[in-house]
Scaffold this active site. Structure first.
Site, PDB file in Angstrom:
ATOM      1  N   THR A   1       0.887  -1.206  -0.118  1.00  9.49           N
ATOM      2  CA  THR A   1      -0.231  -0.044   0.118  1.00  9.49           C
ATOM      3  C   THR A   1       0.800   1.295  -0.021  1.00  9.49           C
ATOM      4  O   THR A   1       1.874   1.226   0.448  1.00  9.49           O
ATOM      5  CB  THR A   1      -0.865   0.038   1.147  1.00  9.49           C
ATOM      6  OG1 THR A   1      -0.030  -0.307   2.269  1.00  9.49           O
ATOM      7  CG2 THR A   1      -2.020  -1.100   0.849  1.00  9.49           C
TER       8      THR A   1
ATOM      9  N   MET B   1      -1.003   0.309   7.511  1.00 10.35           N
ATOM     10  CA  MET B   1      -0.840  -0.452   6.381  1.00 10.35           C
ATOM     11  C   MET B   1      -0.108  -1.406   5.932  1.00 10.35           C
ATOM     12  O   MET B   1      -0.111  -2.379   5.388  1.00 10.35           O
ATOM     13  CB  MET B   1      -1.768   0.319   5.185  1.00 10.35           C
ATOM     14  CG  MET B   1      -3.278   0.681   5.429  1.00 10.35           C
ATOM     15  SD  MET B   1      -3.817   1.551   4.173  1.00 10.35           S
ATOM     16  CE  MET B   1      -3.026   3.174   3.809  1.00 10.35           C
ATOM     17  N   HIS B   2       1.256  -0.777   6.005  1.00 11.42           N
ATOM     18  CA  HIS B   2       2.477  -1.333   5.614  1.00 11.42           C
ATOM     19  C   HIS B   2       2.647  -2.491   6.440  1.00 11.42           C
ATOM     20  O   HIS B   2       3.086  -3.845   6.003  1.00 11.42           O
ATOM     21  CB  HIS B   2       3.615  -0.175   5.700  1.00 11.42           C
ATOM     22  CG  HIS B   2       3.883   0.557   4.387  1.00 11.42           C
ATOM     23  ND1 HIS B   2       4.915   1.323   4.492  1.00 11.42           N
ATOM     24  CD2 HIS B   2       2.982   0.704   3.423  1.00 11.42           C
ATOM     25  CE1 HIS B   2       4.874   2.008   3.205  1.00 11.42           C
ATOM     26  NE2 HIS B   2       3.604   1.587   2.554  1.00 11.42           N
ATOM     27  N   ASP B   3       2.333  -2.237   7.767  1.00 11.75           N
ATOM     28  CA  ASP B   3       2.641  -3.697   8.536  1.00 11.75           C
ATOM     29  C   ASP B   3       1.647  -4.849   7.924  1.00 11.75           C
ATOM     30  O   ASP B   3       2.321  -5.948   8.282  1.00 11.75           O
ATOM     31  CB  ASP B   3       2.051  -3.374   9.971  1.00 11.75           C
ATOM     32  CG  ASP B   3       3.285  -2.441  10.615  1.00 11.75           C
ATOM     33  OD1 ASP B   3       4.374  -2.360  10.205  1.00 11.75           O
ATOM     34  OD2 ASP B   3       2.824  -1.832  11.572  1.00 11.75           O
TER      35      ASP B   3
END
Length: 249
Positions: free
Chosen positions: A137, A229-231
């Site tokens: 994302t 969101m990256h996680d």
């Protein structure tokens, strides 16, 4: 002051031009480019005679986003994009910044240019927020600045679809920035900066602070959401394969 990959020059009274020219890495966010940009904007902060900044690249490159190394490190959980804190430097600059995007603006590089107060694009160049092409994302404040500057319908299309657009196509889509032949972009940006530099510095600083106060206040929460969101999305095995495939082509 200048570094090997970032040139800083007062091109006329009150107007300073910052030129990104990391030719080895095609103006991706290499360590040298990031360090040079941070030093350049610190120099701008400390130089009272400057009243406007022109930010540009070299030849056909404006700014090309993350390096392969950097993206793979993020995939492996070794840091976050906030570690280098480069994305909002034009927004945080006290005086107005004009991004002369004479060349390609790719991923975080395009986002970086949009955080300027004014932008000028090239008809021939390509612009993309290609984060999802790698399978993760968007970051760098992209999910905020694109809707803010380009409008939600186009922003959603660019962020979700991750395809490339020529400046001429974006011009037809009605983006609210001048889109000119590449050879005219820097000259037009300098004229915008010249018009700005005609005003008292204290008035420019005061008005910019007022105009961007909402963005500066809202951005940190957006960044936290992007990191979350990256996680979820960055550590998928497919992401590593996509990064390697894109950079190897």
């Amino acid at each position: 002051m200048s570094s090997e990959v970032v040139e800083v020059a007062e091109v006329e009274a009150g107007v300073v031009q910052i030129t990104m020219q990391d030719r080895e890495h095609k103006n991706t966010f290499s360590r040298a480019l990031v360090a040079g940009l941070m030093d350049a904007f610190l120099h701008v902060r400390d130089t009272e005679r400057y009243r406007a900044v022109v930010l540009t690249g070299y030849d056909t490159y404006f700014c090309s986003g993350g390096t392969k190394e950097g993206l793979l490190m993020l995939h492996q959980g070794q840091g976050k994009f906030t570690d280098m804190n480069i994305y909002s430097v034009p927004l945080d600059c006290e005086i107005p910044v004009v991004s002369a995007m004479q060349g390609h603006g790719i991923g975080g590089g395009f986002v970086f240019g949009l955080f300027a107060d004014c932008a000028v694009l090239s008809r021939e160049s390509v612009y993309t927020t290609n984060f999802m092409k790698y399978g993760f994302t968007p970051g760098m404040g992209a999910t905020y600045v694109l809707p803010k500057k380009l409008g939600m319908p186009l922003a959603e299309e660019m962020l979700l679809g991750a395809r490339t657009y020529r400046g001429a196509e974006l011009e037809k889509r009605g983006i609210p920035f001048p889109v000119l032949p590449r050879s005219e972009v820097v000259a037009h940006a300098r004229q915008l900066a010249r018009d700005l530099a005609d005003k008292p510095r204290v008035s420019l600083v005061t008005l910019k602070r007022h105009l961007v106060a909402g963005m500066r206040a809202r951005l940190p929460a957006i960044i936290e959401q992007e990191i979350a969101m990256h996680d979820t999305t960055f550590h998928q095995p497919e992401v590593k394969a996509r990064i390697e495939r894109v950079f190897d082509n």
